[in-house]
Structures are given as structure tokens and as C-alpha cells.
Motif scaffolding. Structure first.
Motif, PDB file in Angstrom:
ATOM      1  N   ARG A   1       0.820  -1.210   0.000  1.00 16.46           N
ATOM      2  CA  ARG A   1       0.000   0.000   0.000  1.00 16.46           C
ATOM      3  C   ARG A   1       0.850   1.255   0.000  1.00 16.46           C
ATOM      4  N   GLN A   2       2.008   1.203   0.661  1.00 18.89           N
ATOM      5  CA  GLN A   2       2.852   2.396   0.733  1.00 18.89           C
ATOM      6  C   GLN A   2       3.351   2.804  -0.649  1.00 18.89           C
ATOM      7  N   LEU A   3       3.819   1.845  -1.431  1.00 18.91           N
ATOM      8  CA  LEU A   3       4.281   2.151  -2.782  1.00 18.91           C
ATOM      9  C   LEU A   3       3.117   2.656  -3.639  1.00 18.91           C
ATOM     10  N   SER A   4       1.977   1.987  -3.506  1.00 19.37           N
ATOM     11  CA  SER A   4       0.794   2.407  -4.259  1.00 19.37           C
ATOM     12  C   SER A   4       0.403   3.833  -3.904  1.00 19.37           C
ATOM     13  N   TRP A   5       0.442   4.142  -2.598  1.00 22.52           N
ATOM     14  CA  TRP A   5       0.037   5.476  -2.154  1.00 22.52           C
ATOM     15  C   TRP A   5       0.973   6.553  -2.688  1.00 22.52           C
TER      16      TRP A   5
ATOM     17  N   ARG B   1       4.367  -9.955  -6.597  1.00 26.23           N
ATOM     18  CA  ARG B   1       5.828 -10.037  -6.716  1.00 26.23           C
ATOM     19  C   ARG B   1       6.456  -9.049  -5.751  1.00 26.23           C
ATOM     20  N   TRP B   2       7.736  -9.273  -5.458  1.00 26.16           N
ATOM     21  CA  TRP B   2       8.498  -8.358  -4.599  1.00 26.16           C
ATOM     22  C   TRP B   2       9.552  -7.682  -5.472  1.00 26.16           C
ATOM     23  N   PRO B   3       9.694  -6.357  -5.372  1.00 22.82           N
ATOM     24  CA  PRO B   3      10.687  -5.668  -6.221  1.00 22.82           C
ATOM     25  C   PRO B   3      12.097  -6.198  -5.990  1.00 22.82           C
ATOM     26  N   GLU B   4      12.774  -6.485  -7.051  1.00 22.35           N
ATOM     27  CA  GLU B   4      14.151  -6.967  -6.944  1.00 22.35           C
ATOM     28  C   GLU B   4      15.067  -5.827  -6.503  1.00 22.35           C
ATOM     29  N   PRO B   5      16.221  -6.149  -5.895  1.00 18.85           N
ATOM     30  CA  PRO B   5      17.130  -5.109  -5.413  1.00 18.85           C
ATOM     31  C   PRO B   5      17.510  -4.091  -6.486  1.00 18.85           C
ATOM     32  N   ARG B   6      17.672  -4.538  -7.744  1.00 23.28           N
ATOM     33  CA  ARG B   6      18.083  -3.604  -8.797  1.00 23.28           C
ATOM     34  C   ARG B   6      17.028  -2.536  -9.042  1.00 23.28           C
ATOM     35  N   TYR B   7      15.751  -2.828  -8.697  1.00 22.49           N
ATOM     36  CA  TYR B   7      14.687  -1.839  -8.873  1.00 22.49           C
ATOM     37  C   TYR B   7      14.494  -0.995  -7.618  1.00 22.49           C
ATOM     38  N   ARG B   8      14.760  -1.587  -6.461  1.00 16.85           N
ATOM     39  CA  ARG B   8      14.478  -0.879  -5.213  1.00 16.85           C
ATOM     40  C   ARG B   8      15.262   0.422  -5.097  1.00 16.85           C
ATOM     41  N   LYS B   9      16.537   0.384  -5.464  1.00 16.88           N
ATOM     42  CA  LYS B   9      17.344   1.606  -5.334  1.00 16.88           C
ATOM     43  C   LYS B   9      16.816   2.717  -6.239  1.00 16.88           C
TER      44      LYS B   9
ATOM     45  N   GLY C   1       7.491   0.633   1.522  1.00 20.84           N
ATOM     46  CA  GLY C   1       7.113  -0.770   1.653  1.00 20.84           C
ATOM     47  C   GLY C   1       8.124  -1.721   1.079  1.00 20.84           C
ATOM     48  N   LEU C   2       9.396  -1.330   1.039  1.00 17.55           N
ATOM     49  CA  LEU C   2      10.425  -2.153   0.417  1.00 17.55           C
ATOM     50  C   LEU C   2      11.244  -2.948   1.425  1.00 17.55           C
ATOM     51  N   LEU C   3      10.877  -2.853   2.721  1.00 17.07           N
ATOM     52  CA  LEU C   3      11.567  -3.618   3.741  1.00 17.07           C
ATOM     53  C   LEU C   3      10.742  -4.852   4.115  1.00 17.07           C
ATOM     54  N   THR C   4      11.417  -5.913   4.462  1.00 12.55           N
ATOM     55  CA  THR C   4      10.722  -7.137   4.862  1.00 12.55           C
ATOM     56  C   THR C   4      10.110  -6.944   6.246  1.00 12.55           C
ATOM     57  N   PRO C   5       9.136  -7.782   6.629  1.00 14.25           N
ATOM     58  CA  PRO C   5       8.562  -7.685   7.982  1.00 14.25           C
ATOM     59  C   PRO C   5       9.627  -7.791   9.070  1.00 14.25           C
ATOM     60  N   GLU C   6      10.635  -8.611   8.862  1.00 14.51           N
ATOM     61  CA  GLU C   6      11.699  -8.748   9.853  1.00 14.51           C
ATOM     62  C   GLU C   6      12.478  -7.444  10.003  1.00 14.51           C
ATOM     63  N   GLU C   7      12.729  -6.777   8.885  1.00 15.28           N
ATOM     64  CA  GLU C   7      13.445  -5.495   8.935  1.00 15.28           C
ATOM     65  C   GLU C   7      12.588  -4.420   9.585  1.00 15.28           C
ATOM     66  N   LEU C   8      11.286  -4.424   9.276  1.00 15.57           N
ATOM     67  CA  LEU C   8      10.392  -3.433   9.851  1.00 15.57           C
ATOM     68  C   LEU C   8      10.256  -3.613  11.359  1.00 15.57           C
TER      69      LEU C   8
END
Length: 451
Positions: A11-15, A58-66, A80-87
Motif C-alpha cells: 500500500r505504501q508504494l501504491s500510495w 511479486r516483490w521488487p528486486e534489489p536492482r529496482y528498489r534503489k 514498503g520495500l523492507l521485509t517484515p523482519e526489517e520493519l
């Protein structure tokens, strides 16, 4: 069969995409350009890929996240690019931290905990949670939540939302400065309560109520107290809260209100960007009143920026949208057919169509309720402007009625409209009387002018 989502919807990326009014394809194109500038090989990214990131397929690949971080100029945690564990490692939600920062800028010294609790009790609105007083179990539970010693529960969220609804209902009958203090305090209370909840459902409900509270406080700051900078910060707070609650209709309403700030300052580019973002949210499904209201906001901004054809075009779309199908939220109680006619009259004035302006404004006045004195002063001022070029006596009579409405329900926006019209009317005994009454009201509500 529908595709199973491997991850929660982002939702964060969408927003963030919607806040800028971008389509899936537009974001994909920006990523492609960013990759080309970095000398990276294009890998076949499409609009459908972006859509699948947002739906959780799908989850954005690292090459797209940056590149997403660079394009939005936001940290990964806010996209919204961090995993639940990171959050889980964050002690405080980034969104809540930003809301708190913005709220701290509302006043020179902010609003402390004692102030906002006293303000809530002062208006007598905190519903079932506080009616028994500071020694009650309900009060103790709230204090423990605020101090981080307790957990937020559904009853507290319901009580908080109930206060927002009650304060919104008081908008038309309560002095603006007093309601602003209580509403601003309640907004800050909502932000603090957001920190205590780990339940997704409770956070979403509370975030929605906090967004409505910030929206109400921003409306008072802008339309009643003429404090655009404060209003802008509150609208930004509301926008951040809508990202947590996922309410597209509410996000559209907040963005449209935020567009008034640059719109009134005739900053067309900034206002248009916010309006486009509001309509982007509307594509996700809003009711006919919401869509019609968005077109009305766009019409007034176009009118203030000198685009007569554009403002009439939006009124035409609002006239057609209001007869559509769908459900509108209960909090959209500040708009209806009478308000549409009021916007239409203002737009017709901007286009020089005074007869049409008078027709729509007369119809709007006839549909107003007894408790809508604020809006009455605006409509009568616009009606005076519609008659100014053809019948000065009638224009002065309508302006006198507008001042009378302002006497019963002070409204800074109404004063601004009346003042603008009175400057264009000829001098005379009747007009002088109207001006004296108007200036007396101004000194009463802005005593610094008489110092």
C-alpha cells in the motif's frame, strides 16, 4: 483462477504513486529512465510488473528498489520495500514519527498532553471513555495507553472516532478558535495512540479517524482562521495517515483540500498536481458526491487562476457526476447539491456569466439549512457580485444580508468574499452603512487591527 499473492499488498508504494497522479506505466517509464542514466541494462520492466509489486504478487528486486528510493526521494521503509523482519526492528513507525514532527510545528510551542486532554474535556466530547472523570477506569486506561503502559483496544479506537464525528458536527455552530484548539488536540491524541497499537486492523481504523481529525483541523485553520501554513501542515499530516488506513475516498478528499492552499495563492502548478493526485485516488472507486466535489474544487482553483473555460468544464462534469451511482462516506457531510450550485455560481461569475451565476446562487440559497450561516455569507456575497454590474441597489441589499449572516456565524472566507465585493460597489449612504458594519465585525474578530 486468480493469482495467489505471495506477499501483502504494498500500500505504501501504491500510495506514493497515487499521490503524484502517476499511472503504472508512468512509474515504469521513470524506472527505465533512471536505469539508463545509471548505465544499467534495461530488463523488460512493464506497467504490469509495477501493478504486481503493489498487489503483492511479486516483490521488487534489489536492482529496482534503489531506483524507487531515488525516484520517490523516500527511504525504503516509507515505500514498503523492507521485509517484515526489517520493519520489526523499528522502535517507532516512520509514518508516526513524521506525523509527530509535522504536528509539533502547528504552534510555536506545540500542544502538550495536558492541554489536549483538557481541551477534550472542555468541549465535553470524549464520549463514553471520559464521561466518568479522571478517576474512572476509562480515564486510567487511556492514560496508561498514552504512557506506553497499556494496549490500545477497540473501545478506545471507537471512542476516538466518535469524537472526530462529533467535532465535525460542531463545525457549523462552534467558534472557530475554540474548536480548532480541541480538534488540534484530538489530532495529536490520535497520533500518540497510533504508537501504541501493533494490530493492523486497529491501526487502520485509528489512522482513518486521525486523518479525518487532521482534515477537520486543517479546514478550520484555512477557511476560518486564515492560517494557510498551519493548514498545509495539517493536510500533510492527514495525507500521511491515509496511507496507513488505505481509504482512497478520504485520501482524495484530503488532497483536494490541500489543493485549496496553493489554489488560493494562485499557484496553479502546485494546486493542479494535488488535484490530479486526488483524481488518481478516485479511480479506485468513490461515490457520486465525492467525484462531484473533486470537480467543484478543481473548478474553484481554475477560477482563481483565471481559467474561465476550465472552471466551467469542471462544473459541467460535477453536474453529471452527482447523478451517478455508488456510496459516499458519512463524513462527506460538507457537500451536496446546494454546495454544487454554490461552486457553479462562483465559476459562472469568473466566466462573466452573471445571469447563470445568479440562477445557481439563488437555488443554492434556497436549499441551505438553518445552521449553515457560514455558507450563507459566501453565497450572498457572490450573489451581490452577480448583480453588481446591472443593479447596484440589489447588490448592496444582498451584501447587507451577507454581513448579517456573518454577524451570526463569523467565517473568514465569507468576510474575504464580502470585502472583495464591497470594494467594487459605488459609495452612498446604504453602502457606507454596510462597510461600517463589516469593518466593525473585522475588528471584533481580529482585534489586532484596532490596536
Amino acid at each position: 483462477m486468480p493469482t495467489a499473492h505471495r506477499h501483502p499488498p504494498n500500500r505504501q508504494l501504491s500510495w506514493e504513486r497515487l499521490q503524484r497522479g502517476w499511472s503504472y506505466e508512468e512509474l515504469a517509464e521513470r524506472i527505465r529512465v533512471s536505469m539508463e542514466r545509471a548505465g544499467e541494462t534495461f530488463t523488460g520492466l512493464t506497467a504490469n510488473t509495477v501493478r504486481r509489486w503493489e498487489t503483492g504478487e511479486r516483490w521488487p528486486e534489489p536492482r529496482y528498489r534503489k531506483h524507487l528510493v531515488a525516484i520517490f526521494n523516500k527511504p525504503a521503509s516509507e515505500l514498503g520495500l523492507l521485509t517484515p523482519e526489517e520493519l520489526a526492528m523499528r522502535p517507532v513507525s516512520d509514518v508516526v514519527r513524521e506525523i509527530r514532527r509535522l504536528l509539533s510545528m502547528i504552534g510555536d510551542e506545540g500542544i502538550d498532553r495536558g492541554t489536549f486532554l483538557r481541551a477534550l474535556l472542555g468541549v465535553g466530547l470524549f464520549g463514553p471513555l471520559l464521561t466518568e472523570g479522571p478517576d474512572s477506569p476509562a480515564w486510567k486506561r487511556l492514560e496508561s495507553v498514552l504512557d506506553g503502559r497499556g494496549n490500545l483496544d477497540a473501545d478506545s479506537v471507537d471512542a476516538y472516532a466518535d469524537v472526530v464525528t462529533r467535532q465535525s458536527a460542531l463545525y457549523w455552530s462552534t467558534p472557530a478558535a475554540e474548536l480548532f484548539e480541541a480538534s488540534a488536540a484530538h489530532t495529536q491524541l490520535g497520533v500518540r495512540l497510533l504508537r501504541t497499537s501493533s494490530s493492523t486492523d486497529l491501526r487502520e481504523r485509528l489512522a482513518g479517524a486521525a486523518a479525518r481529525s487532521a482534515l477537520l483541523t486543517g479546514r478550520i485553520a484555512f477557511f476560518d482562521l486564515q492560517q494557510p501554513v498551519t493548514a498545509q501542515r495539517l493536510f500533510q499530516t492527514a495525507i500521511l495517515a491515509t496511507r496507513e488506513c488505505g481509504d482512497h475516498a478520504l485520501a482524495a478528499a484530503v488532497l483536494a483540500h490541500a489543493a485549496f492552499v496553493p489554489g488560493f495563492a494562485r499557484d496553479e502548478a502546485a494546486a493542479q498536481g494535488l488535484i490530479e493526485a486526488a483524481f488518481a485516488h478516485a479511480w479506485h472507486g468513490v461515490g457520486p458526491l465525492t467525484r462531484a466535489w473533486l470537480h467543484c474544487v478543481a473548478s474553484e482553483i481554475r477560477a482563481r487562476c483565471g481559467d474561465a473555460k476550465g472552471c466551467l468544464r469542471h462544473i459541467d462534469r460535477a453536474d453529471r457526476a452527482i447523478d451517478g451511482t455508488g456510496d459516499d462516506p458519512a463524513w462527506l457531510d460538507f457537500f451536496g447539491r446546494a454546495r454544487l450550485d454554490g461552486f457553479a455560481g462562483y465559476s459562472a461569475l469568473a466566466a462573466g456569466e452573471t445571469a447563470e451565476a445568479a440562477r445557481r446562487l439563488d437555488r443554492a440559497l434556497g436549499a441551505l439549512g438553518d445552521g449553515e450561516g457560514k455558507q450563507r455569507s459566501v453565497l450572498l456575497a457572490d450573489l451581490a457580485a452577480a448583480h453588481a454590474g446591472s443593479d447596484a441597489d440589489l447588490a448592496i441589499a444582498r451584501l447587507d444580508e451577507a454581513v448579517e449572516a456573518l454577524t451570526g456565524a463569523w467565517y473568514a472566507t465569507g468576510y474575504e468574499r464580502i470585502d472583495r465585493v464591497q470594494r467594487a460597489l459605488p459609495d452612498g449612504r446604504e453602502m457606507q452603512t454596510v462597510r461600517e458594519r463589516l469593518h466593525a465585525l473585522d475588528r471584533l474578530h481580529r482585534p489586532e487591527l484596532s490596536a
